[in-house]
Design a protein around this motif. Structure first.
Motif, PDB file in Angstrom:
ATOM      1  N   ALA A   1      -0.427  28.806   5.249  1.00  0.00           N
ATOM      2  CA  ALA A   1       0.397  29.396   4.192  1.00  0.00           C
ATOM      3  C   ALA A   1      -0.320  30.601   3.591  1.00  0.00           C
ATOM      4  O   ALA A   1      -1.540  30.758   3.727  1.00  0.00           O
ATOM      5  CB  ALA A   1       0.672  28.355   3.102  1.00  0.00           C
ATOM      6  N   PHE A   2       0.458  31.445   2.904  1.00  0.00           N
ATOM      7  CA  PHE A   2      -0.089  32.688   2.355  1.00  0.00           C
ATOM      8  C   PHE A   2      -1.249  32.416   1.413  1.00  0.00           C
ATOM      9  O   PHE A   2      -2.268  33.124   1.447  1.00  0.00           O
ATOM     10  CB  PHE A   2       1.012  33.466   1.629  1.00  0.00           C
ATOM     11  N   ASP A   3      -1.121  31.412   0.536  1.00  0.00           N
ATOM     12  CA  ASP A   3      -2.198  31.139  -0.409  1.00  0.00           C
ATOM     13  C   ASP A   3      -3.446  30.632   0.309  1.00  0.00           C
ATOM     14  O   ASP A   3      -4.576  30.911  -0.110  1.00  0.00           O
ATOM     15  CB  ASP A   3      -1.740  30.144  -1.480  1.00  0.00           C
ATOM     16  N   GLU A   4      -3.233  29.899   1.411  1.00  0.00           N
ATOM     17  CA  GLU A   4      -4.381  29.444   2.186  1.00  0.00           C
ATOM     18  C   GLU A   4      -5.077  30.620   2.875  1.00  0.00           C
ATOM     19  O   GLU A   4      -6.309  30.661   2.960  1.00  0.00           O
ATOM     20  CB  GLU A   4      -3.933  28.413   3.220  1.00  0.00           C
ATOM     21  N   LEU A   5      -4.277  31.571   3.355  1.00  0.00           N
ATOM     22  CA  LEU A   5      -4.865  32.773   3.937  1.00  0.00           C
ATOM     23  C   LEU A   5      -5.719  33.504   2.908  1.00  0.00           C
ATOM     24  O   LEU A   5      -6.804  34.003   3.222  1.00  0.00           O
ATOM     25  CB  LEU A   5      -3.768  33.708   4.452  1.00  0.00           C
ATOM     26  N   GLY A   6      -5.211  33.565   1.675  1.00  0.00           N
ATOM     27  CA  GLY A   6      -5.971  34.217   0.614  1.00  0.00           C
ATOM     28  C   GLY A   6      -7.293  33.528   0.349  1.00  0.00           C
ATOM     29  O   GLY A   6      -8.324  34.180   0.168  1.00  0.00           O
TER      30      GLY A   6
END
Length: 226
Positions: free
Chosen positions: A171-176
């Motif tokens: 997910a995007f937040d995990e990528l961050g």
């Protein structure tokens, strides 16, 4: 300044540089969570490539570093081609590890392509910032220049790698979290390595009789001449 043909340590440094890149590709597929940070296991060794890149740029100049960066890029292409060929070959009947081989290294093509793009732009940015800052400061403030160039180069490298390698997987937040954790660790690694990198650079300048300042350098990243 010593003649370029007498650069005794340039080839060994370039060889170690390429070796670090290949090891990084192998380790990049494992995601680690430690002390609240999430990052690729390549962080164990990949920052060494920036240390070698700093040494190359600071001692031998941007043009020499650029050639070594492109040589490392070629080494990564060899790795991708070699793995792809090895995975495609039929396993011997008595060798039961084909699935394990593909499981451990199966993400290599995407990760390697992401790593290649990230590495190329990140390393060239690191060398460019370091060389330009050296010009602006007349060779002073080496520690500051090493840290700032690493912050810029690793920001580009990490953002490209995490996005290209793991978009759609996490997910995007995990990528961050993965990206920030890796970037923070790489920069911290650079700072922690200063007691080694600063004396190493000083010794190498004396040993090679060279402390290149890129006054007349063509900074085009695709120009492989002097």
């Amino acid at each position: 300044m010593r003649d370029r043909s007498e650069r005794r340590y340039l080839v060994p440094i370039a060889a170690l540089f390429s070796g670090v890149l290949i090891v990084s590709l192998i380790l990049a597929g494992k995601i680690v969570s430690l002390a609240g940070l999430t990052f690729s296991a390549a962080v164990i060794v990949f920052p060494l490539s920036y240390l070698f890149g700093d040494v190359l740029t600071e001692v031998y100049g941007y043009a020499s570093a650029r050639r070594v960066v492109w040589a490392g890029f070629a080494a990564q292409i060899v790795w991708i081609a070699s793995y792809t060929a090895a995975a495609a070959l039929p396993p011997a009947p008595f060798w039961p590890h084909q699935q394990a081989f593909e499981t451990v290294l199966g993400s290599t093509p995407r990760i390697a392509l992401a790593g290649m793009a990230a590495y190329l732009f990140g390393e060239l940015a690191n060398a460019y910032v370091l060389a330009r800052m050296k010009l602006r400061t007349a060779g002073r403030f080496l520690a500051l220049r090493l840290i700032v160039s690493t912050m810029v180069g690793q920001a580009i490298d990490t953002t490209l790698f995490v996005t290209l390698a793991f978009a759609g997987v996490f997910a995007f937040d995990e990528l961050g979290r993965i990206g920030f954790g890796a970037w923070a660790l790489k920069v911290a690694w650079e700072v922690a390595a200063l007691p080694v990198s600063l004396p190493l650079i000083g010794w190498l300048k004396r040993a090679e009789g060279e402390d290149h300042l890129d006054r007349d350098t063509d900074f085009n990243p695709f120009h492989l001449g002097g």
